[in-house]
Write a protein that holds these residues in place. Structure first.
Motif, PDB file in Angstrom:
ATOM      1  N   GLY A  37       0.865  -1.246   0.032  1.00  0.00           N
ATOM      2  CA  GLY A  37       0.014  -0.038   0.073  1.00  0.00           C
ATOM      3  C   GLY A  37       0.974   1.334  -0.102  1.00  0.00           C
ATOM      4  O   GLY A  37       0.476   2.040  -0.932  1.00  0.00           O
ATOM      5  N   LEU A  38       1.863   1.209   0.799  1.00  0.00           N
ATOM      6  CA  LEU A  38       2.762   2.454   0.748  1.00  0.00           C
ATOM      7  C   LEU A  38       3.501   2.592  -0.560  1.00  0.00           C
ATOM      8  O   LEU A  38       3.721   3.880  -0.973  1.00  0.00           O
ATOM      9  CB  LEU A  38       3.761   2.279   1.899  1.00  0.00           C
ATOM     10  N   ALA A  39       3.803   1.353  -1.148  1.00  0.00           N
ATOM     11  CA  ALA A  39       4.425   1.834  -2.502  1.00  0.00           C
ATOM     12  C   ALA A  39       3.478   2.013  -3.568  1.00  0.00           C
ATOM     13  O   ALA A  39       4.001   3.203  -4.336  1.00  0.00           O
ATOM     14  CB  ALA A  39       4.913   0.242  -3.117  1.00  0.00           C
ATOM     15  N   LEU A  40       2.423   1.853  -3.273  1.00  0.00           N
ATOM     16  CA  LEU A  40       1.141   2.637  -4.458  1.00  0.00           C
ATOM     17  C   LEU A  40       0.989   3.871  -4.062  1.00  0.00           C
ATOM     18  O   LEU A  40       0.896   4.849  -4.998  1.00  0.00           O
ATOM     19  CB  LEU A  40       0.127   1.732  -4.273  1.00  0.00           C
ATOM     20  N   ARG A  46       7.506   5.398 -15.763  1.00  0.00           N
ATOM     21  CA  ARG A  46       6.646   4.101 -16.105  1.00  0.00           C
ATOM     22  C   ARG A  46       7.202   2.693 -15.432  1.00  0.00           C
ATOM     23  O   ARG A  46       6.114   1.969 -15.194  1.00  0.00           O
ATOM     24  CB  ARG A  46       6.993   3.946 -17.651  1.00  0.00           C
ATOM     25  N   PRO A  47       8.303   2.570 -15.208  1.00  0.00           N
ATOM     26  CA  PRO A  47       8.518   1.278 -14.459  1.00  0.00           C
ATOM     27  C   PRO A  47       7.905   1.180 -13.223  1.00  0.00           C
ATOM     28  O   PRO A  47       7.350   0.055 -13.014  1.00  0.00           O
ATOM     29  CB  PRO A  47      10.164   1.432 -14.054  1.00  0.00           C
ATOM     30  N   ARG A  77       4.626  -1.461 -12.177  1.00  0.00           N
ATOM     31  CA  ARG A  77       4.679  -2.425 -11.052  1.00  0.00           C
ATOM     32  C   ARG A  77       3.439  -1.973  -9.928  1.00  0.00           C
ATOM     33  O   ARG A  77       2.748  -2.973  -9.508  1.00  0.00           O
ATOM     34  CB  ARG A  77       5.862  -2.147 -10.015  1.00  0.00           C
ATOM     35  N   ALA A  78       3.178  -0.865 -10.051  1.00  0.00           N
ATOM     36  CA  ALA A  78       1.805  -0.484  -9.418  1.00  0.00           C
ATOM     37  C   ALA A  78       0.629  -1.045  -9.973  1.00  0.00           C
ATOM     38  O   ALA A  78      -0.479  -1.265  -9.208  1.00  0.00           O
ATOM     39  CB  ALA A  78       1.844   1.231  -9.284  1.00  0.00           C
ATOM     40  N   ARG A  79       0.732  -0.957 -11.221  1.00  0.00           N
ATOM     41  CA  ARG A  79      -0.477  -1.823 -11.883  1.00  0.00           C
ATOM     42  C   ARG A  79      -0.618  -3.459 -11.376  1.00  0.00           C
ATOM     43  O   ARG A  79      -1.715  -3.498 -11.075  1.00  0.00           O
ATOM     44  CB  ARG A  79      -0.417  -1.872 -13.391  1.00  0.00           C
ATOM     45  N   VAL A 120      -4.099   3.997 -12.178  1.00  0.00           N
ATOM     46  CA  VAL A 120      -2.620   3.522 -12.397  1.00  0.00           C
ATOM     47  C   VAL A 120      -2.556   3.302 -13.902  1.00  0.00           C
ATOM     48  O   VAL A 120      -1.635   3.738 -14.684  1.00  0.00           O
ATOM     49  CB  VAL A 120      -2.319   2.432 -11.747  1.00  0.00           C
ATOM     50  N   GLU A 121      -3.578   2.350 -14.546  1.00  0.00           N
ATOM     51  CA  GLU A 121      -3.419   2.389 -15.933  1.00  0.00           C
ATOM     52  C   GLU A 121      -3.633   3.563 -16.939  1.00  0.00           C
ATOM     53  O   GLU A 121      -2.950   3.805 -17.904  1.00  0.00           O
ATOM     54  CB  GLU A 121      -4.459   1.296 -16.548  1.00  0.00           C
ATOM     55  N   GLU A 122      -4.642   4.384 -16.433  1.00  0.00           N
ATOM     56  CA  GLU A 122      -4.830   5.788 -17.162  1.00  0.00           C
ATOM     57  C   GLU A 122      -3.670   6.763 -17.118  1.00  0.00           C
ATOM     58  O   GLU A 122      -3.274   7.289 -18.204  1.00  0.00           O
ATOM     59  CB  GLU A 122      -6.017   6.375 -16.463  1.00  0.00           C
ATOM     60  N   ALA A 123      -2.848   6.671 -16.086  1.00  0.00           N
ATOM     61  CA  ALA A 123      -1.567   7.243 -15.900  1.00  0.00           C
ATOM     62  C   ALA A 123      -0.711   6.983 -16.850  1.00  0.00           C
ATOM     63  O   ALA A 123       0.223   7.605 -17.669  1.00  0.00           O
ATOM     64  CB  ALA A 123      -0.899   7.318 -14.646  1.00  0.00           C
ATOM     65  N   LEU A 124      -0.435   5.381 -17.014  1.00  0.00           N
ATOM     66  CA  LEU A 124       0.449   4.872 -18.089  1.00  0.00           C
ATOM     67  C   LEU A 124       0.133   5.206 -19.419  1.00  0.00           C
ATOM     68  O   LEU A 124       0.829   5.551 -20.241  1.00  0.00           O
ATOM     69  CB  LEU A 124       0.367   3.477 -17.749  1.00  0.00           C
TER      70      LEU A 124
END
Length: 434
Positions: free
Chosen positions: A141-144, A183-184, A188-190, A318-322
């Protein structure tokens, strides 16, 4: 526990809502007769602060309303000021605003899911205790949240109260290499976001549904975030410029925050459940598949399952940001000219917690003559109280400790942002016989 026919429950030190408030439930002869969400935090007078300021200042001033969703206030303010001045920002600048907003959704939804709401379902008093047994989950969760903050830092200059936002666009547009470097982490967040959907979908949820009319912005063709038309699931649609005709606010004696209702219709609900009800057909294929696998393909009216809907929105953001980063072409200018003129302007965007309306009236020299801000939490307060009334009524046989815990959980379903601070909630349940 006090005597069951006349007792009071109090919770001291609940630290998983934003702001200061309390809840009072009154029970007489086995019937819940009164429920009050008591917001006692002093009024903050932001609408008063805005009077007399330059038309370029509301994005920076209103960002201070909330440290968790400052972008929502900045975007609604920019949109309203630009509307008053007859300007519409489009193209790449609009895409950058949507990307910035995705960053806020990611950090806010990750915060609520992992640190504020998930401990309720797993029997932990908070995220610290959850981390002692499930460190890997909390770290996910913190990574997200970190990824969301990184988007805010790149586009906004900093994660809290961004400083690169201005009426007309940005002070500086990012170079492609800087955005590509995100992007990397987003890939991972996706994966982490999809794992989040699967994780929260496995929680045990109380059997409870809400009857509220649901309101959210709708932008046909894509999931509404930074713009759209207000619509409800019962067929009401109105232009943003007419929101003051349809959204009515009133003062109630037990709260320093206004209560909103739809004119001639009553209480309503805004936020993830409403957005999902009205726009789920425009989720990305991956987010839609995650929603279906989580059992949401038929919609959702259980507020306790809002944590699952938030997780789906997290995956979508996350997907939309990518996508926005991969399609990014630097704009020729970082902002468009916005020349002051007399008039009224209206703006509405989807804050993580729901629709956020702004209205400004400008003088000819650009001075703000008046302002009005309608945040999501004030719109949801009546729905929260109604949920508590019905929820408590069906659970009066529970002991004080259990009933109190479940009431707190029901409040957190809505991620209420009582203010930008995290403080305490006192819950009082009084039971009497006549």
């Amino acid at each position: 526990m006090t005597h069951r026919s006349d007792r009071a429950l109090r919770v001291e030190g609940l630290a998983r809502v934003e702001g200061e408030g309390g809840m009072r439930v009154r029970v007489v002869d086995g019937q819940v007769t009164d429920v009050q969400l008591q917001i006692y935090e002093p009024p903050r007078f932001f609408e008063g602060f805005l009077r007399g300021r330059r038309y370029t200042e509301p994005p920076d001033i209103t960002a201070r309303i909330c440290g968790i969703c400052p972008v929502a206030y900045q975007m609604s303010a920019c949109q309203a000021i630009e509307d008053a001045c007859g300007v519409e920002v489009g193209g790449t600048l609009a895409d950058l605003r949507r990307l910035l907003y995705c960053g806020e959704w990611i950090e806010s939804h990750a915060l609520h899911i992992y640190l504020l709401h998930a401990p309720d379902f797993l029997g932990y008093p908070g995220a610290v205790e959850l981390a002692r047994d499930h460190r890997d989950i909390v770290e996910r969760g913190l990574a997200l949240k970190k990824v969301g903050n990184e988007i805010l830092e790149v586009l906004g200059g900093r994660a809290i109260h961004p400083i690169n936002i201005k009426v007309g666009g940005f002070y500086r547009a990012p170079d492609p290499a800087t955005l590509a470097a995100l992007r990397p982490a987003l890939r991972r967040a996706r994966d982490d976001a999809l794992a989040t959907v699967s994780w929260v979908a496995g929680f045990d949820f109380p059997d409870f549904t809400h009857p509220h009319e649901m309101l959210a912005l709708v932008e046909p063709g894509r999931y509404a975030i930074e713009r759209g038309t207000p619509c409800t699931d019962r067929g009401l649609t109105f232009p943003v410029r007419e929101f003051e005709t349809y959204v009515r606010e009133e003062q109630v004696s037990h709260s320093t925050a206004l209560h909103a209702h739809l004119a001639g219709r009553g209480r309503y609900l805004t936020g993830p459940l409403a957005r999902f009800a009205l726009s789920r057909q425009w989720l990305s294929p991956l987010a839609a598949q995650a929603a279906a696998e989580a059992g949401l393909d038929g919609g959702c009216r259980n507020p306790f399952r809002s944590i699952v809907v938030r997780a789906v929105e997290l995956a979508y953001a996350v997907e939309e940001a990518l996508r926005l980063i991969e399609e990014y072409e630097p704009p020729t200018v970082s902002d468009v000219d916005v020349v002051a003129r007399a008039g009224r302007g209206y703006g509405a965007t989807e804050a993580p917690r729901g629709t956020l309306f702004h209205r400004y009236e400008l003088a000819g020299d650009g001075t703000v003559r008046s302002a009005r801000i309608v945040p999501p939490t004030s719109q949801n307060q009546a729905a929260i109280e109604d949920d508590l009334r019905r929820f408590v009524q069906d659970r009066l046989a529970l002991d004080d400790h259990r009933l109190t815990h479940e009431c707190e959980q029901a409040i957190r379903n809505y991620d209420p942002c009582i203010s930008c601070a995290t403080h305490f909630l006192d819950l009082s349940v009084e039971r009497e016989t006549t």
